[in-house]
Design a protein around this motif. Structure first.
Motif, PDB file in Angstrom:
ATOM      1  N   LEU A  81       0.878  -1.172   0.000  1.00 23.50           N
ATOM      2  CA  LEU A  81       0.000   0.000   0.000  1.00 23.50           C
ATOM      3  C   LEU A  81       0.911   1.217   0.000  1.00 23.50           C
ATOM      4  O   LEU A  81       1.649   1.448   0.963  1.00 23.50           O
ATOM      5  N   GLN A  82       0.857   2.000  -1.041  1.00 23.96           N
ATOM      6  CA  GLN A  82       1.873   3.020  -1.278  1.00 23.96           C
ATOM      7  C   GLN A  82       1.308   4.436  -1.184  1.00 23.96           C
ATOM      8  O   GLN A  82       0.327   4.781  -1.839  1.00 23.96           O
ATOM      9  N   GLY A  83       1.928   5.227  -0.306  1.00 21.74           N
ATOM     10  CA  GLY A  83       1.692   6.661  -0.297  1.00 21.74           C
ATOM     11  C   GLY A  83       0.444   7.135   0.420  1.00 21.74           C
ATOM     12  O   GLY A  83       0.005   8.267   0.212  1.00 21.74           O
ATOM     13  N   GLY A  84      -0.123   6.310   1.292  1.00 21.54           N
ATOM     14  CA  GLY A  84      -1.325   6.727   2.007  1.00 21.54           C
ATOM     15  C   GLY A  84      -1.014   7.450   3.299  1.00 21.54           C
ATOM     16  O   GLY A  84       0.140   7.527   3.739  1.00 21.54           O
ATOM     17  N   MET A  85      -2.050   7.982   3.924  1.00 15.64           N
ATOM     18  CA  MET A  85      -1.932   8.569   5.252  1.00 15.64           C
ATOM     19  C   MET A  85      -2.209   7.457   6.267  1.00 15.64           C
ATOM     20  O   MET A  85      -3.345   7.011   6.418  1.00 15.64           O
ATOM     21  N   ILE A  86      -1.153   6.993   6.924  1.00 17.68           N
ATOM     22  CA  ILE A  86      -1.286   5.877   7.850  1.00 17.68           C
ATOM     23  C   ILE A  86      -1.794   6.385   9.195  1.00 17.68           C
ATOM     24  O   ILE A  86      -1.211   7.296   9.793  1.00 17.68           O
ATOM     25  N   TYR A  87      -2.883   5.782   9.655  1.00 15.33           N
ATOM     26  CA  TYR A  87      -3.413   6.119  10.972  1.00 15.33           C
ATOM     27  C   TYR A  87      -2.869   5.129  11.989  1.00 15.33           C
ATOM     28  O   TYR A  87      -3.102   3.918  11.891  1.00 15.33           O
ATOM     29  N   ASP A  88      -2.132   5.636  12.962  1.00  8.02           N
ATOM     30  CA  ASP A  88      -1.589   4.819  14.043  1.00  8.02           C
ATOM     31  C   ASP A  88      -2.454   5.024  15.278  1.00  8.02           C
ATOM     32  O   ASP A  88      -2.390   6.071  15.923  1.00  8.02           O
ATOM     33  N   PRO A  89      -3.284   4.047  15.650  1.00  2.80           N
ATOM     34  CA  PRO A  89      -4.186   4.244  16.783  1.00  2.80           C
ATOM     35  C   PRO A  89      -3.479   4.292  18.130  1.00  2.80           C
ATOM     36  O   PRO A  89      -4.068   4.759  19.109  1.00  2.80           O
ATOM     37  N   CYS A  90      -2.250   3.832  18.164  1.00  3.09           N
ATOM     38  CA  CYS A  90      -1.508   3.855  19.429  1.00  3.09           C
ATOM     39  C   CYS A  90      -0.960   5.242  19.750  1.00  3.09           C
ATOM     40  O   CYS A  90      -0.784   5.600  20.911  1.00  3.09           O
ATOM     41  N   THR A  91      -0.713   6.036  18.707  1.00  5.44           N
ATOM     42  CA  THR A  91      -0.193   7.386  18.915  1.00  5.44           C
ATOM     43  C   THR A  91      -1.216   8.456  18.535  1.00  5.44           C
ATOM     44  O   THR A  91      -1.054   9.625  18.903  1.00  5.44           O
ATOM     45  N   GLY A  92      -2.245   8.061  17.774  1.00  2.00           N
ATOM     46  CA  GLY A  92      -3.224   9.026  17.312  1.00  2.00           C
ATOM     47  C   GLY A  92      -2.736   9.897  16.182  1.00  2.00           C
ATOM     48  O   GLY A  92      -3.345  10.915  15.864  1.00  2.00           O
ATOM     49  N   VAL A  93      -1.641   9.480  15.534  1.00  2.00           N
ATOM     50  CA  VAL A  93      -1.012  10.300  14.494  1.00  2.00           C
ATOM     51  C   VAL A  93      -1.384   9.773  13.111  1.00  2.00           C
ATOM     52  O   VAL A  93      -1.463   8.565  12.880  1.00  2.00           O
ATOM     53  N   LEU A  94      -1.601  10.700  12.179  1.00  2.00           N
ATOM     54  CA  LEU A  94      -1.762  10.401  10.759  1.00  2.00           C
ATOM     55  C   LEU A  94      -0.542  10.916  10.019  1.00  2.00           C
ATOM     56  O   LEU A  94      -0.229  12.108  10.083  1.00  2.00           O
ATOM     57  N   GLU A  95       0.190  10.038   9.357  1.00  2.00           N
ATOM     58  CA  GLU A  95       1.352  10.496   8.604  1.00  2.00           C
ATOM     59  C   GLU A  95       1.531   9.655   7.343  1.00  2.00           C
ATOM     60  O   GLU A  95       1.170   8.475   7.307  1.00  2.00           O
ATOM     61  N   THR A  96       2.092  10.272   6.311  1.00  2.00           N
ATOM     62  CA  THR A  96       2.266   9.615   5.024  1.00  2.00           C
ATOM     63  C   THR A  96       3.271   8.475   5.121  1.00  2.00           C
ATOM     64  O   THR A  96       4.309   8.590   5.772  1.00  2.00           O
ATOM     65  N   GLY A  97       2.952   7.373   4.466  1.00  2.00           N
ATOM     66  CA  GLY A  97       3.866   6.239   4.466  1.00  2.00           C
ATOM     67  C   GLY A  97       3.327   5.081   3.657  1.00  2.00           C
ATOM     68  O   GLY A  97       2.280   5.174   3.010  1.00  2.00           O
ATOM     69  N   ASP A  98       4.061   3.981   3.704  1.00  2.00           N
ATOM     70  CA  ASP A  98       3.701   2.762   2.982  1.00  2.00           C
ATOM     71  C   ASP A  98       3.546   1.622   3.985  1.00  2.00           C
ATOM     72  O   ASP A  98       4.181   1.612   5.047  1.00  2.00           O
ATOM     73  N   ILE A  99       2.745   0.642   3.616  1.00  2.00           N
ATOM     74  CA  ILE A  99       2.618  -0.577   4.406  1.00  2.00           C
ATOM     75  C   ILE A  99       2.773  -1.762   3.462  1.00  2.00           C
ATOM     76  O   ILE A  99       2.096  -1.838   2.421  1.00  2.00           O
TER      77      ILE A  99
END
Length: 412
Positions: A8-26
């Protein structure tokens, strides 16, 4: 051989442990999240461009009904939904059936639904022997057997998350129907199997008042349908009742459980504006509300966006929060090594209207919709075909008519 199965390339990753949305790949490999970061090498069998999307853990609908039975044996069964038909299309990868069946028919549920679907299905077992499939069972004190319910919960402890008390109408004039039989039975069963309780119980003035319903719950137990019209959440001046805050501080969890008649903006907005937000957002989805007013989990979640809840707080209440309430911390996360249950979402901007159970509207400035769903790394919903090749460059199998090539299968 490619390093990953899917990227998954170039999305806004939601990290529920930190509450942060940041661009990245999975990156996904063998059904688990293999890597997460910025600009991962595109060394994958399938690359999905999701630059305009949110990458979230797979959503968890912790109150729904997915144990269908046709025909309905006595005309008094809850008409439920097909799990895969209604959940994958809105990013849900874990559905928690909230007491559709009891200990007597749980084996049927496990064989024909839980073991037969790609969707992860967990369950609250109803304290009534036959659960909501037979509404008479919910009113029968003789069908309340905490010992047997607890034994079934222990036997299937990886599936059963708790015990449900629902729809029991106490009859004060009838000594054979004690006021607290269902709730106390569920609490006893939960103690025996060390699980939590979910309660759906209508207050009865003078006999079963709402504050006492909450007081009978243990820390960690769940009161669902919190914004239904029958609960006195606020006083005559519109102020939050002190006991609501006291019970939350004590550890009682408040779940939306929207349903056909359990969510009213006049309840939810008043509480919301005073800082009382639900712990978890769920649908209580069944046959009678899939076309409204519940529709699906993203539609219900979008109502909270419309009320002003920040996006990350909404996402938390449909991912990590239910995972923790249900005591399944392995869910609702995008950590490396976790099961690759993923929802790819889009937030659309613009005026959108939302209905409540009373037939009233609230207008917000955005809503969430599902672009793709992955369950254990498999793409199970992809209406925009982001995981698929252009037809002009599709693999050879695409160009072969079915039946002309022995062993022919689609390209994917």
């Amino acid at each position: 051989m490619a390093r990953y199965d899917l990227l998954l390339q170039g999305g806004m990753i939601y990290d529920p442990c930190t509450g942060v949305l940041e661009t990245g790949d999975i990156a996904v490999k063998d059904g688990v999240i293999a890597a997460r970061g910025k600009a991962l090498a595109a060394d994958a069998e399938t690359v999905m461009d999701v630059h305009d999307c949110i990458i979230s853990p797979g959503l968890i609908d912790m109150h729904c009904h997915v144990f269908p039975r046709f025909p309905y044996p006595h005309g008094d069964s809850l008409r439920t939904t097909n799990a895969e038909e209604h959940m994958f299309r809105c990013g849900v990868t874990t559905a928690v059936d909230a007491g559709t069946c009891g200990w007597r028919n749980f084996g049927d549920f496990k064989e024909h639904v839980i073991d037969a679907t790609k969707l992860r299905v967990l369950a609250f077992i109803d304290i009534a022997a036959k659960g909501m499939h037979y509404t008479a069972s919910e009113q029968s004190v003789s069908d309340i057997n905490p010992g047997i319910a607890a034994a079934v919960a222990r036997e299937f402890s990886d599936i059963v998350v708790g015990v449900k008390s629902a729809h029991y109408w106490a009859k004060p004039e009838d000594a054979a129907h004690p006021t607290w039989a269902s709730i106390d039975g569920a609490r006893e069963a939960a103690q025996l199997c060390r699980k939590l309780v979910m309660v759906d119980s209508i207050p009865i003035a003078g006999e079963r008042p709402y504050p006492e319903i909450l007081a009978r719950l243990a820390p960690g137990d769940v009161h669902t349908h919190v914004f239904a019209q029958q609960f006195p959440l606020m006083d005559a001046e519109g102020k939050m009742q002190p006991y609501m805050l006291e019970q939350r501080a004590r550890g009682v969890r408040f779940d939306v459980g929207h349903g056909s008649g359990s969510f009213w903006f006049r309840q939810a907005v008043g509480c919301f504006e005073q800082g009382f937000w639900p712990d978890t957002i769920s649908t209580d989805l069944h046959h009678q509300n899939v076309t409204g007013p519940a529709i699906d989990l993203l539609y219900v979640a979008s109502k909270f966006l419309a009320m002003g809840m920040p996006l990350t707080d909404v996402l938390y209440r449909v991912t990590r929060a239910p995972a923790l309430v249900l005591r399944h911390p392995e869910l609702g996360t995008l950590e490396t090594g976790a099961c690759a249950d993923i929802a790819v979402l889009r937030r659309r901007e613009g005026p959108f209207g939302f209905m409540d159970c009373g037939g009233a509207r609230l207008t917000g400035d955005g809503k969430l919709e599902c672009v793709a769903t992955l369950r254990a790394g498999e793409v199970v919903f992809d209406p925009e075909a982001r995981s698929m090749p252009d037809w002009r460059s599709a693999p050879e199998a695409y160009w072969k008519a079915p039946g002309l090539l022995r062993g022919w299968t689609l390209w994917k």
